[in-house]
Design an enzyme around this catalytic site. Structure first.
Site, PDB file in Angstrom:
ATOM      1  N   ASN A 294       1.129  -1.238  -0.094  1.00  0.00           N
ATOM      2  CA  ASN A 294       0.178   0.282  -0.024  1.00  0.00           C
ATOM      3  C   ASN A 294       1.053   1.062   0.045  1.00  0.00           C
ATOM      4  O   ASN A 294       1.294   1.646   1.395  1.00  0.00           O
ATOM      5  CB  ASN A 294      -0.603  -0.222   1.391  1.00  0.00           C
ATOM      6  CG  ASN A 294      -1.841   0.942   1.459  1.00  0.00           C
ATOM      7  OD1 ASN A 294      -1.598   1.708   0.294  1.00  0.00           O
ATOM      8  ND2 ASN A 294      -2.703   0.866   2.116  1.00  0.00           N
TER       9      ASN A 294
ATOM     10  N   GLU B 160      -8.618  -5.351   5.576  1.00  0.00           N
ATOM     11  CA  GLU B 160      -8.960  -4.923   4.067  1.00  0.00           C
ATOM     12  C   GLU B 160      -7.859  -5.920   3.337  1.00  0.00           C
ATOM     13  O   GLU B 160      -7.535  -6.420   3.138  1.00  0.00           O
ATOM     14  CB  GLU B 160      -8.589  -3.651   3.758  1.00  0.00           C
ATOM     15  CG  GLU B 160      -9.943  -3.064   3.997  1.00  0.00           C
ATOM     16  CD  GLU B 160     -10.181  -1.107   4.400  1.00  0.00           C
ATOM     17  OE1 GLU B 160      -9.159  -0.787   5.663  1.00  0.00           O
ATOM     18  OE2 GLU B 160     -10.067   0.184   3.733  1.00  0.00           O
TER      19      GLU B 160
ATOM     20  N   ARG C 101      -2.687  -1.840  -3.182  1.00  0.00           N
ATOM     21  CA  ARG C 101      -4.417  -1.032  -2.800  1.00  0.00           C
ATOM     22  C   ARG C 101      -3.968  -0.053  -3.605  1.00  0.00           C
ATOM     23  O   ARG C 101      -3.221   0.406  -3.897  1.00  0.00           O
ATOM     24  CB  ARG C 101      -3.754  -1.145  -1.714  1.00  0.00           C
ATOM     25  CG  ARG C 101      -5.281  -0.441  -0.992  1.00  0.00           C
ATOM     26  CD  ARG C 101      -5.104   1.327   0.038  1.00  0.00           C
ATOM     27  NE  ARG C 101      -6.303   2.048   0.077  1.00  0.00           N
ATOM     28  CZ  ARG C 101      -6.232   3.146   0.433  1.00  0.00           C
ATOM     29  NH1 ARG C 101      -5.306   3.465   1.355  1.00  0.00           N
ATOM     30  NH2 ARG C 101      -7.281   3.942   0.952  1.00  0.00           N
TER      31      ARG C 101
ATOM     32  N   HIS D 282     -13.432   3.079   0.664  1.00  0.00           N
ATOM     33  CA  HIS D 282     -12.871   2.078   1.837  1.00  0.00           C
ATOM     34  C   HIS D 282     -14.105   0.857   1.037  1.00  0.00           C
ATOM     35  O   HIS D 282     -14.642   0.397   1.808  1.00  0.00           O
ATOM     36  CB  HIS D 282     -14.504   2.533   2.962  1.00  0.00           C
ATOM     37  CG  HIS D 282     -12.986   3.835   3.695  1.00  0.00           C
ATOM     38  ND1 HIS D 282     -13.952   4.635   4.130  1.00  0.00           N
ATOM     39  CD2 HIS D 282     -11.619   3.318   4.024  1.00  0.00           C
ATOM     40  CE1 HIS D 282     -12.470   5.107   4.458  1.00  0.00           C
ATOM     41  NE2 HIS D 282     -12.110   4.940   4.770  1.00  0.00           N
TER      42      HIS D 282
ATOM     43  N   ARG E 253     -10.377  15.787   8.907  1.00  0.00           N
ATOM     44  CA  ARG E 253     -11.306  16.782   7.021  1.00  0.00           C
ATOM     45  C   ARG E 253     -12.561  16.971   7.806  1.00  0.00           C
ATOM     46  O   ARG E 253     -13.536  15.878   8.608  1.00  0.00           O
ATOM     47  CB  ARG E 253     -11.563  15.456   6.057  1.00  0.00           C
ATOM     48  CG  ARG E 253     -10.222  14.990   5.322  1.00  0.00           C
ATOM     49  CD  ARG E 253     -10.891  13.620   4.442  1.00  0.00           C
ATOM     50  NE  ARG E 253      -8.951  12.771   3.891  1.00  0.00           N
ATOM     51  CZ  ARG E 253      -9.667  11.778   4.249  1.00  0.00           C
ATOM     52  NH1 ARG E 253     -10.595  10.720   4.345  1.00  0.00           N
ATOM     53  NH2 ARG E 253      -8.078  10.935   3.981  1.00  0.00           N
TER      54      ARG E 253
END
Ligand code: ADP
Length: 395
Positions: free
Chosen positions: A10, A382, A88, A177, A238
């Site tokens: 990743n 994941e 990923r 996601h 965020r």
């Protein structure tokens, strides 16, 4: 030595996470992260057989990290056990509706999505190209965060702006996601004894980045993130959704540029922005418990916005078998789960304090009483999904 493991990469712009996983039993052989790449403080941390280690790698770039990774895989005797590599990739646009074997065409496709994820996709491409150089004989697979949401109906992904922007440049909602939603919704159906193809599951993935999704019969029908991960829920740093005129307001009031405002909304907002403390939910919860008003407000806004979005996703789902909490906050914060379910009482959620308090640190199960609409906790994985996709595609 049998080739039974998958190397997962990743690659971020200044970091590289890696792990080696057996896709059949989920056993993680090694995992680590290299951070602050291309700076004098660059370092790599890894965990092998329960032992945590760390090495300084001053000014190392992604290429040098791969060299270090090769050393680690050699020292730990894992190198010869790797049967394929799973990457990923954040954004696959409308091109990639599922995971795929990486070819020149796929690399071009990921390049073509750079305008949709300018920070992420270029870094993923560095990871992919470097991995191909270091492991030329192994098949490489791309697993996209966006692909699970490609089943969203048009009315869920079209923004109410002139349609040409979508036609000409792909301006639409994509969602993120996806790998987590795919894993968690399938696991929820399994745990509840439901057929995935006949299930209605609402998932709240609450980590530093947070979003929610409606998964109907195993397919995403709506989600809270949009063109980028900024839309939707309040997150660690965020803002989530806000009035688009906030841009011109901040520009006119403070003279901030487009880049500065974008930075504020991504990195200085959310739990951090409201509390003025930190983005870490544990810190905010502790401060709120000690009477810090703005920390309490940050939690209140986080939960209220989340509950409002979850309620909105009921429209997409039409019915519900379970609401699932996952991600670092969803898996561990009994407080947040309790506040959110209390706000959603209209949907007949009745929490069991005893069960809710028990479920954290990877424990999974139902947190509601028997007469309630089901809410549960599932630890997302994941990496396992990426490993399983890779194993399937290379065979
Ligand atoms: P990322 O999006 O970076 O993968 P994670 O899924 O690891 O994030 O989640 C990180 C978040 O989980 C942080 O806000 C952290 O504070 C929160 N978290 C972890 N443990 C707890 C806990 N026991 N209680 C509340 N929040 C927690």
């Amino acid at each position: 030595m049998s080739k039974e493991n998958i190397l997962i990469i990743n690659c971020g712009s200044s970091s590289l996470k890696f792990s080696v996983i057996n896709p059949r039993d989920g056993d993680e052989k090694i995992s680590g992260v290299a951070e602050r790449l291309s700076t004098p403080e660059a370092s790599v941390r890894w965990t092998f057989q329960g032992n945590k280690k760390m090495a300084e790698i001053p000014s190392a770039n992604h290429f040098k990290v791969f060299s270090k990774l090769m050393d680690l895989l050699g020292e730990t005797c894992l190198f010869d056990t790797i049967e394929g590599i799973g990457h990923r990739v954040v954004h696959g646009g409308e091109t990639f509706k599922e995971s795929c074997v990486i070819t020149d065409d796929v690399i071009q496709g990921i390049e073509a999505c750079i305008h949709l994820a300018p920070l992420h996709n270029p870094a993923h491409l560095i990871g992919i190209r470097t991995a191909i150089e270091y492991f030329p004989s192994l098949k490489q697979i791309a697993v996209f965060d966006t692909s699970f949401h490609q089943t969203m109906p048009e009315h869920a992904y079209i923004y109410a702006v002139p349609y040409e922007y979508y036609e000409e440049h792909g301006l639409r909602r994509y969602g993120m996601h996806g790998t987590s939603y795919r894993y968690v919704s399938a696991k929820a159906a399994e745990m509840l004894g439901l057929e995935l193809s006949d299930s209605a599951i609402l998932v709240a993935h609450l980590g530093n980045g947070a979003s929610a999704a409606a998964v109907l019969n195993g397919e995403s029908v709506d989600t809270t993130m949009g063109l980028t991960p900024l839309e939707g829920l309040v997150m660690g740093t965020r803002s989530g959704s806000l009035d688009p005129n906030v841009f011109s307001f901040l520009n006119k009031t403070y003279g901030y540029t487009l880049e500065e405002i974008t930075d504020i909304l991504h990195k200085q907002s959310g739990l951090l922005g409201i509390s003025g403390l930190q983005n870490d939910c544990r810190v905010i919860e502790k401060a709120a418990a000690e009477g810090n008003r703005r920390a309490q407000l940050a939690l209140d806004v986080f939960c209220y916005v989340l509950a409002k979005h979850l309620a909105g996703l009921f429209v997409a789902l039409g019915r519900i078998d379970a609401l699932v909490f996952t991600g670092g906050i969803g898996e561990n914060s009994g407080l947040i789960r309790k506040k959110v379910l209390a706000l959603m009482g209209v949907f007949d959620f009745y929490i069991s304090d005893e069960l809710n308090e028990k479920l954290r640190f990877g424990n999974e199960g139902v947190i509601t009483s028997t007469d309630s609409t089901v809410a549960m906790v599932i630890a997302t994985n994941e990496e396992l999904m990426i490993a399983q996709d890779t194993a399937v595609l290379i065979s």
